[in-house]
Design a protein around this motif. Structure first.
Motif, PDB file in Angstrom:
ATOM      1  N   ASP A  11       0.830  -1.209   0.000  1.00 16.71           N
ATOM      2  CA  ASP A  11       0.000   0.000   0.000  1.00 16.71           C
ATOM      3  C   ASP A  11       0.863   1.258   0.000  1.00 16.71           C
ATOM      4  N   CYS A  12       1.953   1.200   0.744  1.00 16.56           N
ATOM      5  CA  CYS A  12       2.825   2.373   0.841  1.00 16.56           C
ATOM      6  C   CYS A  12       3.499   2.699  -0.484  1.00 16.56           C
ATOM      7  N   GLN A  13       3.652   1.721  -1.345  1.00 20.53           N
ATOM      8  CA  GLN A  13       4.295   1.964  -2.637  1.00 20.53           C
ATOM      9  C   GLN A  13       3.442   2.842  -3.546  1.00 20.53           C
ATOM     10  N   THR A  14       2.164   3.017  -3.197  1.00 22.06           N
ATOM     11  CA  THR A  14       1.307   3.863  -4.029  1.00 22.06           C
ATOM     12  C   THR A  14       1.560   5.350  -3.776  1.00 22.06           C
ATOM     13  N   ILE A  15       2.370   5.671  -2.772  1.00 20.40           N
ATOM     14  CA  ILE A  15       2.716   7.066  -2.489  1.00 20.40           C
ATOM     15  C   ILE A  15       3.991   7.414  -3.242  1.00 20.40           C
ATOM     16  N   ALA A  16       3.874   8.324  -4.192  1.00 19.76           N
ATOM     17  CA  ALA A  16       5.024   8.716  -4.997  1.00 19.76           C
ATOM     18  C   ALA A  16       5.886   9.722  -4.245  1.00 19.76           C
ATOM     19  N   GLY A  17       7.182   9.653  -4.471  1.00 22.21           N
ATOM     20  CA  GLY A  17       8.088  10.627  -3.888  1.00 22.21           C
ATOM     21  C   GLY A  17       8.648  10.187  -2.547  1.00 22.21           C
ATOM     22  N   ASP A  18       9.301  11.103  -1.880  1.00 25.13           N
ATOM     23  CA  ASP A  18       9.960  10.849  -0.607  1.00 25.13           C
ATOM     24  C   ASP A  18       8.930  10.869   0.514  1.00 25.13           C
ATOM     25  N   ARG A  19       8.684   9.705   1.099  1.00 28.55           N
ATOM     26  CA  ARG A  19       7.646   9.629   2.130  1.00 28.55           C
ATOM     27  C   ARG A  19       8.031  10.401   3.385  1.00 28.55           C
ATOM     28  N   ASP A  20       9.318  10.523   3.682  1.00 30.50           N
ATOM     29  CA  ASP A  20       9.735  11.333   4.827  1.00 30.50           C
ATOM     30  C   ASP A  20       9.369  12.799   4.617  1.00 30.50           C
ATOM     31  N   GLN A  21       9.547  13.290   3.394  1.00 33.95           N
ATOM     32  CA  GLN A  21       9.195  14.679   3.113  1.00 33.95           C
ATOM     33  C   GLN A  21       7.685  14.879   3.116  1.00 33.95           C
TER      34      GLN A  21
END
Length: 290
Positions: free
Chosen positions: A144-154
């Motif tokens: 599921d987390c892979q669906t978030i594009a870009g730097d997840r920390d940012q």
């Protein structure tokens, strides 16, 4: 680069695992909090979080990310279905921002828990079955987390800023634990701690007082508040792991001589303030908050 010794990684892994377990348990009750055990990202660096070079790097990276063109934040519902993004995040919804920040932290925990270095084979069929079930759960989370594009920390820093602006208790300490040392964030951590937010209290208890630009007495009052709350007949059992975590980490991070807070020589003013903070902490927990 700061080298993290193997014992430090072990401590971090244990606390992250406990964070994940408690987070997922509370998610099932639809309670919007981040993690129950203090985020030890700063503890892993063992006292280097306040160094000028570390702070400069962190803030510079954050500032650069804000100056870059960015896509709208992914929309999400209260149940945080990562597969459906009906719109964009309402920038005025601080609690929803905290929900998203919590989910992004869960992504980080899942990545760690799927690391083969933290899995040990067992001959016991029950343990093997539980391990398989746990692995499958974290694999689903990670997918599921892979669906978030870009730097997840940012992404997480951005939504936490929304929550901080909206005065959501606990948002500032999450940002702090991700490396942010802006004066407004540090001030908010102190305010949240004095209001009885347990993660903020814990962080203030185990860092050096100068990290938050507070007096030694202010820190002693926070530590005393944790001690008082840990003895409460209703919430004490939940508070004790936080107190113990703070005492242990205060040695490598806060420079304390031993992993035990000493309340034997506190002034009357410090005891009075500590009791007031403890009352607010206990009240928050009983209301279902942190």
């Amino acid at each position: 680069m700061i080298t993290i010794q193997r014992p430090c990684l072990a401590i971090l892994a244990i606390l992250l695992a406990r964070s994940a377990l408690l987070f997922i348990t509370r998610q099932s009750d639809d309670v919007s909090v981040t993690t129950q055990i203090p985020d030890t990202r700063s503890a892993a660096t063992f006292g280097n979080t306040a160094s000028p070079s570390t702070n400069t790097r962190t803030i510079t990276a954050e500032d650069e990310s804000r100056n870059k063109p960015q896509a709208p934040l992914p929309g999400t519902g209260r149940h945080l279905d990562w597969n459906k993004y009906p719109g964009t995040l309402d920038s005025h919804d601080g609690q929803l921002a905290m929900d998203v920040a919590a989910k992004l932290w869960e992504c980080k925990v899942a990545t760690l828990m799927l690391d083969p270095a933290y899995s040990s084979p067992s001959e016991d069929p029950g343990i093997r079955a539980a391990t398989v079930e746990r692995t499958q759960k974290y694999q689903r989370i990670n997918a599921d987390c892979q669906t978030i594009a870009g730097d997840r920390d940012q992404w997480r820093l951005r939504v936490l800023d929304v929550a901080i602006e909206q005065k959501i208790a606990g948002a500032a300490v999450e940002s702090f634990n991700q490396g942010v040392r802006r004066p407004d964030v540090l001030q908010s951590v102190v305010q949240d701690a004095q209001a009885g937010d347990i993660k903020s209290l814990t962080n203030i208890a185990y860092h050096k007082a100068e990290t938050f630009d507070i007096s030694a007495d202010t820190q002693r009052a926070s530590r005393y508040a944790l001690e008082i709350a840990s003895k409460d007949p209703v919430v004490g059992e939940m508070v004790r792991p936080y107190l113990r975590t703070a005492e242990i980490i205060s040695v490598p991070v806060g420079g304390e001589a031993k992993p035990k807070f000493d309340d034997s020589n506190l002034s009357d003013e410090v005891r009075k303030e500590g009791k007031a903070i403890a009352e607010r902490l206990i009240s928050r927990i009983k209301r279902g908050g942190q």
